[in-house]
Write a protein that holds these residues in place. Structure first.
Motif, short mmCIF file in Angstrom:
data_model
loop_
_atom_site.label_atom_id
_atom_site.label_comp_id
_atom_site.label_asym_id
_atom_site.label_seq_id
_atom_site.Cartn_x
_atom_site.Cartn_y
_atom_site.Cartn_z
N ASP A 295 22.80 -50.94 -31.65
CA ASP A 295 22.88 -51.93 -32.73
C ASP A 295 23.59 -51.35 -33.96
O ASP A 295 24.36 -52.04 -34.63
CB ASP A 295 21.48 -52.39 -33.13
N LEU A 296 23.34 -50.04 -34.23
CA LEU A 296 23.88 -49.42 -35.44
C LEU A 296 25.40 -49.24 -35.38
O LEU A 296 26.10 -49.58 -36.35
CB LEU A 296 23.21 -48.05 -35.65
N TYR A 297 25.91 -48.72 -34.27
CA TYR A 297 27.34 -48.39 -34.20
C TYR A 297 28.25 -49.60 -34.44
O TYR A 297 29.17 -49.52 -35.27
CB TYR A 297 27.66 -47.73 -32.86
N PRO A 298 28.04 -50.73 -33.73
CA PRO A 298 28.93 -51.88 -34.00
C PRO A 298 28.83 -52.38 -35.44
O PRO A 298 29.85 -52.73 -36.05
CB PRO A 298 28.43 -52.95 -33.01
N SER A 299 27.62 -52.38 -36.00
CA SER A 299 27.43 -52.89 -37.36
C SER A 299 28.14 -52.01 -38.39
O SER A 299 28.85 -52.51 -39.28
CB SER A 299 25.94 -52.97 -37.70
N CYS A 300 27.95 -50.68 -38.27
CA CYS A 300 28.56 -49.81 -39.27
C CYS A 300 30.07 -49.70 -39.08
O CYS A 300 30.81 -49.56 -40.05
CB CYS A 300 27.90 -48.44 -39.27
N LEU A 301 30.57 -49.79 -37.84
CA LEU A 301 32.01 -49.75 -37.61
C LEU A 301 32.70 -50.97 -38.21
O LEU A 301 33.81 -50.87 -38.75
CB LEU A 301 32.32 -49.65 -36.11
N ARG A 302 32.04 -52.12 -38.14
CA ARG A 302 32.62 -53.33 -38.74
C ARG A 302 32.62 -53.22 -40.26
O ARG A 302 33.57 -53.63 -40.92
CB ARG A 302 31.85 -54.58 -38.29
N GLY B 38 44.60 -47.16 -43.59
CA GLY B 38 43.32 -46.45 -43.62
C GLY B 38 43.05 -45.70 -42.33
O GLY B 38 43.52 -46.08 -41.25
N LYS B 39 42.26 -44.62 -42.45
CA LYS B 39 41.90 -43.81 -41.29
C LYS B 39 40.41 -43.51 -41.32
O LYS B 39 39.76 -43.59 -42.36
CB LYS B 39 42.69 -42.49 -41.29
N ALA B 40 39.90 -43.16 -40.15
CA ALA B 40 38.50 -42.74 -40.05
C ALA B 40 38.42 -41.56 -39.10
O ALA B 40 39.09 -41.53 -38.07
CB ALA B 40 37.62 -43.89 -39.55
N LYS C 24 32.07 -48.28 -26.47
CA LYS C 24 31.80 -49.71 -26.32
C LYS C 24 31.83 -50.41 -27.67
O LYS C 24 32.35 -51.55 -27.78
CB LYS C 24 30.46 -49.94 -25.63
N ALA C 25 31.32 -49.75 -28.71
CA ALA C 25 31.33 -50.35 -30.05
C ALA C 25 32.76 -50.54 -30.54
O ALA C 25 33.09 -51.58 -31.14
CB ALA C 25 30.54 -49.49 -31.02
N ILE C 26 33.64 -49.58 -30.28
CA ILE C 26 35.05 -49.70 -30.68
C ILE C 26 35.71 -50.88 -29.97
O ILE C 26 36.48 -51.64 -30.56
CB ILE C 26 35.81 -48.39 -30.38
N SER C 27 35.39 -51.04 -28.68
CA SER C 27 36.01 -52.13 -27.91
C SER C 27 35.57 -53.50 -28.40
O SER C 27 36.23 -54.50 -28.12
CB SER C 27 35.67 -51.97 -26.42
N ARG C 28 34.44 -53.55 -29.13
CA ARG C 28 33.93 -54.83 -29.64
C ARG C 28 34.44 -55.14 -31.05
O ARG C 28 34.00 -56.11 -31.65
CB ARG C 28 32.40 -54.79 -29.67
#
Length: 496
Positions: free
Chosen positions: A401-408, A419-421, A433-437
């Motif tokens: 749950d955390l990864y998709p939310s914070c990546l967005r 920008g870069k990360a 999987k979070a990146i692909s979403r």
């Protein structure tokens, strides 16, 4: 260069090198009072090329990367020895006594250990001991200015890198504490040097040493402890030194990686990565690893750099010290983490003020919800952070749950197109999987595989694309004619 580095450079330039010798051991050459030797350095695994770039940039010599991951070698003259201690990507330094690319070990353990025992008396120790002595004199100058610096005990046979509080950014080289005298014929002037140091009692006439063996490979008939024991016994017989596993003056290194064997003498008493942090947390990153991550994103003048999960502030602190033309914002959603970061910043500022330097750092600290950052959209140039692995902090289940939310949220505040990360995580499946979403908001540019406390983790360099922020994953799937279930199956197939 920081004020500490300038101070080190001034002291290093005033230090005389050891006397020249007509012989050239270990490929070492002499010119007047200057000796050229090979220095070995341990660096964070995966960032060997980054360390090589730094050596070329700051010392001006080419670097050879070892077959054994996490080690590099480069030549240096003794008048520039202090510069090696100022490298930001290096954990530990040692001077090479001898190295063998294809050492042919005997088949039986007894024969191999006997050969290692006999090897000690055949090695060209002279130049390496002269460099160790010069390195010790640099530390003596630092200790004299600071009122002395005692030797730190080391309890293990094999060196470890557990965090130690009350650390110091390296202004001057660190080396094993001064000891007694030696009776070895290979270093005839060591005795007078020991007496002049004034750091030990007159009756202490024997140098204390230990041998540390670092071994990698599954084709050896012996263990690391056995090699250290037999080789150390031979060193003791040859030099008439006294073995001491904790309060030693010289640490002899026996590094074995398959058929590659390197014998060296340690020039650092404790790892150089312990330089910025005084208040540690459960997952504090090495400053050397932070430096590698920062170099990966190439900070530019006036960049706004964000660490939304700062922990103890290791990343923004390293950046504020080394890349001080950018501005750093450190935040976390835990009060204790924010307090640690503030305390670490205050520690650096106080230390600088005591030395008469500028105490200010281009860094600010905030407590926030990392999935709802109090920042304007497209206001950040670079995001660099250590994401929860789900081991010591959080859990793998929470990461989904955390990864998709914070990546967005990171994509929202990061500048589109430029920008870069740089993100560190060991939870590779969840991250991919979070990146692909993300609906194409982020694009992977490069991945560096590193070892973090024994865990195989990835440092991901991402670029913020020009994709419009605001579309949900469901919108993206629908435009591609996919249901959520089909998207999950597609992601699982790509990951496998």
């Amino acid at each position: 260069m920081s004020s500490q580095a300038e101070e080190a450079a001034e002291q290093g330039s005033n230090t005389e090198g050891p006397s020249s010798s007509s012989s050239t051991d270990n490929g070492a050459t002499t010119s007047g009072d200057i000796i050229t030797v090979t220095i070995g350095a341990t660096v964070p695994t995966g960032f060997e090329h980054t360390a090589a770039e730094e050596v070329k940039e700051k010392i001006g010599v080419e670097t050879r990367i070892s077959k054994d991951r996490g080690r590099i070698y480069f030549p240096i003259t003794t008048d520039k020895l202090y510069q090696a201690h100022l490298l930001r990507s290096v954990d530990n330094l040692f001077v090479v006594v001898e190295e063998y690319d294809h050492y042919q070990f005997k088949e039986s353990k007894e024969e191999t250990l006997m050969e290692l025992h006999e090897l000690a008396s055949k090695l060209p120790w002279t130049k390496a001991l002269e460099v160790w002595k010069l390195n010790r004199s640099l530390k003596k100058k630092k200790g004299h200015r600071k009122g002395g610096n005692g030797s730190k005990s080391k309890l293990e046979n094999v060196a470890t890198d557990s965090p130690v509080p009350n650390t110091e950014q390296q202004e001057l080289p660190e080396a094993p504490a001064p000891g007694g005298q030696t009776n070895s014929e290979s270093t005839p002037d060591m005795e007078s040097s020991m007496q002049e140091s004034g750091d030990t009692a007159p009756e202490a006439k024997v140098i204390k040493f230990r041998v540390t063996c670092n071994r990698a490979g599954d084709k050896h008939s012996f263990s690391s402890n056995e090699a250290a024991r037999d080789f150390g016994g031979a060193v003791q017989e040859f030099f008439q030194w006294k073995a001491d596993m904790t309060k030693f003056d010289i640490e002899v290194l026996l590094n074995i990686h398959n058929e590659e064997v390197v014998i060296g003498i340690a020039l650092t008493e404790e790892s150089l990565h312990r330089r910025n942090i005084s208040h540690f947390g459960p997952t504090t990153l090495r400053s050397t690893l932070c430096y590698g991550m920062l170099r990966l994103c190439k900070p530019q003048v006036s960049d706004i750099i964000l660490d939304p999960m700062c922990g103890t502030g290791a990343i923004p602190l390293e950046g504020a010290i080394e890349f001080n033309s950018s501005f750093y914002i450190a935040g976390d959603n835990y009060d204790m983490a924010v307090n640690r970061t503030v305390n670490n910043i205050c520690h650096i500022q106080k230390r600088r003020a005591e030395k008469g330097g500028a105490s200010g750092l281009p860094i600010d600290t905030v407590r926030w919800d990392l999935c709802n950052l109090p920042m304007r959209t497209s206001s950040v140039d670079i995001i660099i952070t250590d994401m929860p692995f789900g081991k010591r902090m959080g859990s793998r289940k929470k990461n989904w749950d955390l990864y998709p939310s914070c990546l967005r949220e990171m994509a929202r505040v990061c500048r589109p197109g430029s920008g870069k990360a740089v993100l560190l995580t060991q939870d590779k499946k969840c991250f991919s999987k979070a990146i692909s979403r993300m609906g194409g908001l982020w694009r992977k540019l490069h991945t560096v595989w590193v070892n973090v406390g024994g865990l195989h983790a990835g440092v991901y360099l991402l670029k913020r694309t020009g994709a419009v922020f605001g579309e949900t994953p469901e919108d993206i799937y629908e435009s591609r004619g996919l249901t959520n279930t089909q998207a999950d199956e597609k992601d699982d197939k790509e990951l496998s």
